[in-house]
Write a protein that holds these residues in place. Structure first.
Motif, PDB file in Angstrom:
ATOM      1  N   ASP A  92       0.829  -1.210   0.000  1.00  0.00           N
ATOM      2  CA  ASP A  92       0.000   0.000   0.000  1.00  0.00           C
ATOM      3  C   ASP A  92       0.861   1.256   0.000  1.00  0.00           C
ATOM      4  O   ASP A  92       0.354   2.352  -0.206  1.00  0.00           O
ATOM      5  N   GLU A  93       2.163   1.115   0.226  1.00  0.00           N
ATOM      6  CA  GLU A  93       3.055   2.277   0.264  1.00  0.00           C
ATOM      7  C   GLU A  93       3.606   2.640  -1.110  1.00  0.00           C
ATOM      8  O   GLU A  93       4.378   3.581  -1.228  1.00  0.00           O
ATOM      9  N   GLY A  94       3.235   1.881  -2.136  1.00  0.00           N
ATOM     10  CA  GLY A  94       3.698   2.197  -3.483  1.00  0.00           C
ATOM     11  C   GLY A  94       4.993   1.482  -3.817  1.00  0.00           C
ATOM     12  O   GLY A  94       5.693   0.946  -2.955  1.00  0.00           O
ATOM     13  N   ALA A  95       5.347   1.493  -5.114  1.00  0.00           N
ATOM     14  CA  ALA A  95       6.465   0.686  -5.599  1.00  0.00           C
ATOM     15  C   ALA A  95       7.811   1.117  -5.022  1.00  0.00           C
ATOM     16  O   ALA A  95       8.693   0.286  -4.821  1.00  0.00           O
ATOM     17  N   THR A  96       8.006   2.403  -4.775  1.00  0.00           N
ATOM     18  CA  THR A  96       9.294   2.857  -4.237  1.00  0.00           C
ATOM     19  C   THR A  96       9.533   2.282  -2.851  1.00  0.00           C
ATOM     20  O   THR A  96      10.565   1.661  -2.587  1.00  0.00           O
ATOM     21  N   TYR A  97       8.595   2.477  -1.949  1.00  0.00           N
ATOM     22  CA  TYR A  97       8.768   1.986  -0.583  1.00  0.00           C
ATOM     23  C   TYR A  97       8.628   0.463  -0.521  1.00  0.00           C
ATOM     24  O   TYR A  97       9.211  -0.178   0.357  1.00  0.00           O
ATOM     25  N   PHE A  98       7.885  -0.099  -1.449  1.00  0.00           N
ATOM     26  CA  PHE A  98       7.803  -1.557  -1.560  1.00  0.00           C
ATOM     27  C   PHE A  98       9.188  -2.158  -1.738  1.00  0.00           C
ATOM     28  O   PHE A  98       9.512  -3.195  -1.154  1.00  0.00           O
ATOM     29  N   MET A  99      10.023  -1.508  -2.552  1.00  0.00           N
ATOM     30  CA  MET A  99      11.354  -2.043  -2.811  1.00  0.00           C
ATOM     31  C   MET A  99      12.201  -2.072  -1.547  1.00  0.00           C
ATOM     32  O   MET A  99      12.951  -3.022  -1.315  1.00  0.00           O
ATOM     33  N   PHE A 100      12.102  -1.047  -0.731  1.00  0.00           N
ATOM     34  CA  PHE A 100      12.877  -1.036   0.511  1.00  0.00           C
ATOM     35  C   PHE A 100      12.301  -2.048   1.499  1.00  0.00           C
ATOM     36  O   PHE A 100      13.036  -2.734   2.214  1.00  0.00           O
ATOM     37  N   GLN A 101      10.982  -2.146   1.538  1.00  0.00           N
ATOM     38  CA  GLN A 101      10.318  -3.134   2.385  1.00  0.00           C
ATOM     39  C   GLN A 101      10.743  -4.546   1.972  1.00  0.00           C
ATOM     40  O   GLN A 101      11.039  -5.389   2.824  1.00  0.00           O
ATOM     41  N   LEU A 102      10.774  -4.803   0.663  1.00  0.00           N
ATOM     42  CA  LEU A 102      11.151  -6.116   0.162  1.00  0.00           C
ATOM     43  C   LEU A 102      12.585  -6.464   0.555  1.00  0.00           C
ATOM     44  O   LEU A 102      12.875  -7.600   0.948  1.00  0.00           O
ATOM     45  N   LYS A 103      13.466  -5.497   0.475  1.00  0.00           N
ATOM     46  CA  LYS A 103      14.862  -5.746   0.847  1.00  0.00           C
ATOM     47  C   LYS A 103      14.966  -6.191   2.295  1.00  0.00           C
ATOM     48  O   LYS A 103      15.654  -7.178   2.609  1.00  0.00           O
ATOM     49  N   THR A 104      14.315  -5.469   3.197  1.00  0.00           N
ATOM     50  CA  THR A 104      14.446  -5.804   4.610  1.00  0.00           C
ATOM     51  C   THR A 104      13.705  -7.097   4.946  1.00  0.00           C
ATOM     52  O   THR A 104      14.132  -7.846   5.830  1.00  0.00           O
ATOM     53  N   TYR A 105      12.603  -7.379   4.239  1.00  0.00           N
ATOM     54  CA  TYR A 105      11.947  -8.678   4.405  1.00  0.00           C
ATOM     55  C   TYR A 105      12.891  -9.807   4.019  1.00  0.00           C
ATOM     56  O   TYR A 105      12.998 -10.830   4.705  1.00  0.00           O
TER      57      TYR A 105
END
Length: 804
Positions: free
Chosen positions: A249-262
């Motif tokens: 829900d935070e959009g593709a930019t923040y999704f990428m950072f979220q994905l990295k830390t996941y």
């Protein structure tokens, strides 16, 4: 004598038991010491394999790591860190640690030690722990630094003395526990906070110290483990039930950072629990679809196929997390060709990373993005997908996000719309928002990152000037889950055929109504119909009494060239809208250097209209120039005061409409597209009673397309009957949605029905073969019509071949 011997034997047994119990206590209290180093991101028995890769499959990655080492070798230690630097610098230090581990003959051991000890002893750590600051880089910077420092300790374990290890352990544990206690979001049960890019950072950082440091106190071990396992169970359950389509829900930019830390968290957990490759990714649907969410968020455009990212939520058009370092883990663990394409075929320059440190030409080499994580996670044996084999559309059901592109070429058109789940954080009050790009050029756009966030910044509806839930919040309060489910918008994809070469059609309906807290609004439904590159946006609104309905359409002028298409510090005050007669506008986003987009109002009711300056609060410009509230292009505002209203807009590129004219139907909402001779090429209507010359139907919407005056394509939504002239094309005993394409020797029909239906379908000649979704069906043929029944509840494709 025997009695004394018994006592001695008893004493001996007691002593042995005490030794065993004591040894067991030691083993339990020092469980983390049982495993030798390295152990956090890979195991000791993998070390030779990882070292050998630098000479075979990872030569380019190794070269990049050596380049990082050389840069740090020339740098003096940083005594006082800046927040931006903390995001990336410790990670570069980890690269040096890995290089020296895999090849001890390298010359960078001293380089590593001087930077490592400086970072570990930063006074900013102590000031933060003493309550005199936020720590280096805030929670995001602290988390990434903790992960990198722990990895560096793990990989350089043998090169530290016993005394140094003790200091490092104590230091990292102290920082980690304060981190754990300081950030209340870590303890919250709010799904939005748990699952945002900040939350996943915390889990990864705490896992690194828990699994990587030797002497974590027993009480901390239990507390951290219990917390992490609870969060893991909660999040993974919600990821599979609420986010199974891979969205954020935070959009593709923040999704990428979220994905990295996941990924960091999952890799740390996998190694610590000694699970094999593939777990836990294979059991988590979010990971399986995460690559697709990123892939379909990338806009076409530019020589490198990177026109930016679709700007939902606070998404900057550039990546924040690095695709080259994140997606190799998904490719490796899921054997995912799509993830492999993103990690190897997407030509991304450092300038297109949001937090790039430098933008000089020498630092724009692609290899500079091959970092330490890529080296560890890359698996060259996984094939990359041929993107031209991918469907040109995708629906992310949980997000309510539909994406369509005309092709996978760089000059493709790109359309996306969203109405679905919302949580919190960087999400926007934007249900019903749609965007249209072509070749990376933005025509109908979203303003992007704003602070606060307003509904009027989007291409949606305002009611009495008011927007959706969360309107005007800095961090939109969409409500606590699960209570907030009641406000989520919905999107129903009726039919989407994909690009079949000769036709490309989709029809969908969004319902964002519940996102409007205004009690006077009964509903707002937004329907999109797209036929071979033309788009029709139809809105229906109803309220309990007369209200002011206002529909918005945003655009701005962007500069030529893919890299500065979104650099709107220049030209942001230019008006791309050019008004024409008869409620038509041409959108010119590149000052005559790109195809123009025609916007034509085909509504049956009258809407007043004006083109006005569009203003919003730009967080980036505020940080860069100290300017916050700025103009960004213009907005077409269409207003009507009514209890009920409807609107129909046509969007089409001028080069596709060349030699054609668009005519509004005199009654009801619909249109005809005619050639220069006046021949009808396409006819579409939302009214059974409209003055249609070629089409008659019973239902909600129908259309027909001609080639050389011969009907080759027809369609409808929720229809019972469709006729062309005296010919009945379809009769159904219940409502059904349909798209049909007719060739000389075959016919392809896409159906969608909620219930089982009995159909009569006109066909050009005697069928010789008929199958639904690859399964041969029973049918009867009489008087030029096939009769058969079809199951309900899913989209189905009927393929028919005729007698030659």
């Amino acid at each position: 004598m025997k009695e004394r011997l018994k006592i001695r034997l008893g004493d001996l047994v007691l002593v042995v038991l005490m030794i065993i119990l004591f040894a067991g206590t030691i083993r339990n209290s020092q469980a983390q010491n049982v495993k030798s180093h390295p152990r956090v991101f890979f195991q000791k028995d993998e070390l030779k394999e990882f070292a050998d890769m630098r000479l075979t499959t990872h030569e380019t990655e190794w070269e990049s790591l050596l380049l990082i080492c050389e840069k740090l070798n020339k740098m003096e230690p940083i005594e006082h860190p800046k927040s931006k630097l903390v995001f990336s610098f410790p990670e570069k230090l980890a690269a040096v640690a890995l290089v020296q581990l895999l090849d001890p003959k390298q010359k960078y051991q001293e380089t590593f030690e001087k930077h490592f000890w400086t970072i570990l002893k930063w006074k900013e750590w102590d000031k933060w722990i003493d309550g005199k600051g936020k720590g280096p880089g805030g929670d995001l910077g602290i988390a990434q630094a903790l992960i990198a420092l722990t990895a560096s300790y793990d990989w350089q374990y043998q090169n530290f003395t016993k005394k140094e290890r003790k200091y490092i352990n104590q230091r990292l544990v102290r920082i980690a526990h304060h981190f754990y206690e300081d950030y209340s979001r870590f303890h919250t049960n709010n799904f939005a906070i748990m699952n945002c890019n900040h939350g996943t950072n915390v889990y990864a950082a705490l896992s690194a110290v828990l699994y990587g440091v030797d002497d974590v106190p027993q009480e901390y071990q239990k507390e951290w483990t219990d917390c992490l396992e609870h969060k893991y169970e909660t999040l993974t359950s919600q990821m599979n039930s609420l986010m199974s389509d891979g969205f954020s829900d935070e959009g593709a930019t923040y999704f990428m950072f979220q994905l990295k830390t996941y990924v960091q968290w999952m890799e740390l957990r996998r190694n610590a629990l000694e699970k094999g490759y593939g777990e836990p990714y294979q059991s988590l649907d979010w990971f399986k679809n995460a690559s697709a969410y990123c892939m379909y968020s990338i806009l076409p455009g530019g020589k490198d196929n990177f026109g930016g990212l679709a700007r939902y939520a606070d998404a900057n058009p550039k990546f924040w997390g690095n695709p080259y370092s994140v997606f190799p883990a998904l490719a490796k663990n899921l054997k995912d060709p799509l993830a492999q394409w993103l990690s190897s075929k997407l030509e991304l320059k450092e300038v297109e990373l949001w937090r790039a440190e430098k933008k000089t030409e020498k630092d724009q080499d692609q290899k500079s993005n091959y970092d330490v994580w890529r080296y560890i996670w890359k698996d060259a044996s996984v094939p990359a997908v041929d993107v031209n084999t991918l469907p040109n559309w995708r629906f992310f059901e949980d997000a309510g996000m539909y994406v369509w592109r005309s092709s996978w070429k760089n000059d493709a058109s790109y359309f996306t719309i969203k109405s679905g789940q919302h949580y919190q954080g960087h999400g926007h009050p934007d249900d019903g928002q749609f965007m249209l790009h072509r070749a990376g050029v933005p025509y109908i756009i979203d303003m992007g990152y704003s602070n606060p966030k307003y509904t009027h910044e989007h291409n949606v509806l305002l009611v009495n000037g008011e927007g959706q839930v969360g309107d005007g919040d800095v961090w939109c309060e969409f409500g606590e889950y699960p209570g907030n489910k009641a406000i989520w918008g919905k999107t129903d994809v009726i039919i989407s055929t994909g690009n079949q070469g000769e036709y490309d059609y989709f029809n969908l309906v969004c319902d964002p109504s519940n996102m409007y807290p205004l009690k006077d609004l009964n509903f707002w439904h937004r329907e999109v119909l797209a036929c071979n590159g033309l788009f029709l946006i139809r809105d229906e609104m109803q309220a309990k009494k007369k209200v002011d309905f206002e529909l918005l359409l945003h655009s701005y002028a962007s500069r030529k060239g893919k890299k500065d298409a979104y650099e709107y510090t220049k030209d942001r005050e230019l008006n791309p809208f050019h008004s024409k007669e008869n409620k038509e506008w041409l959108i010119d986003p590149r000052k005559g250097k790109a195809p123009l987009l025609l916007v034509k109002d085909l509504s049956s009711s009258n809407w007043s209209d004006s083109v006005e300056e569009a203003w919003f609060y730009d967080n980036y410009l505020r940080k860069k120039d100290g300017i916050g509230h700025v103009q960004l292009g213009h907005v077409l505002k269409r207003r009507q005061k009514a209890k009920e209203a409807s609107s129909l807009l046509l969007l089409g590129f001028q080069d596709q409409l060349e030699g054609k004219r668009v005519v509004r139907l005199p009654e009801g909402e619909g249109l005809q597209i005619q050639n220069e001779k006046g021949d009808i090429l396409t006819e579409i209507s939302w009214s059974e009673k409209a003055s249609l010359s070629q089409l008659k139907f019973t239902g909600d919407m129908a259309g027909i397309r001609f080639d050389k005056q011969k009907a080759i394509e027809w369609f409808g939504r929720d229809i019972r009957k469709v006729s062309h002239g005296e010919n009945t094309l379809l009769v159904s005993d219940k409502q059904i949605s349909v798209h049909a394409f007719i060739k000389e020797e075959s016919m392809v029909i896409d159906f969608n029905s909620k219930e089982q239906v009995q159909l009569s379908l006109a066909v050009p000649s005697q069928p010789v073969h008929a199958e639904i979704n690859g399964r041969i069906i029973d049918y009867s043929f009489e008087n030029g019509a096939m009769k058969f029944h079809m199951e309900g509840g899913m989209e189905q494709k009927l393929e028919i071949k005729f007698v030659k």
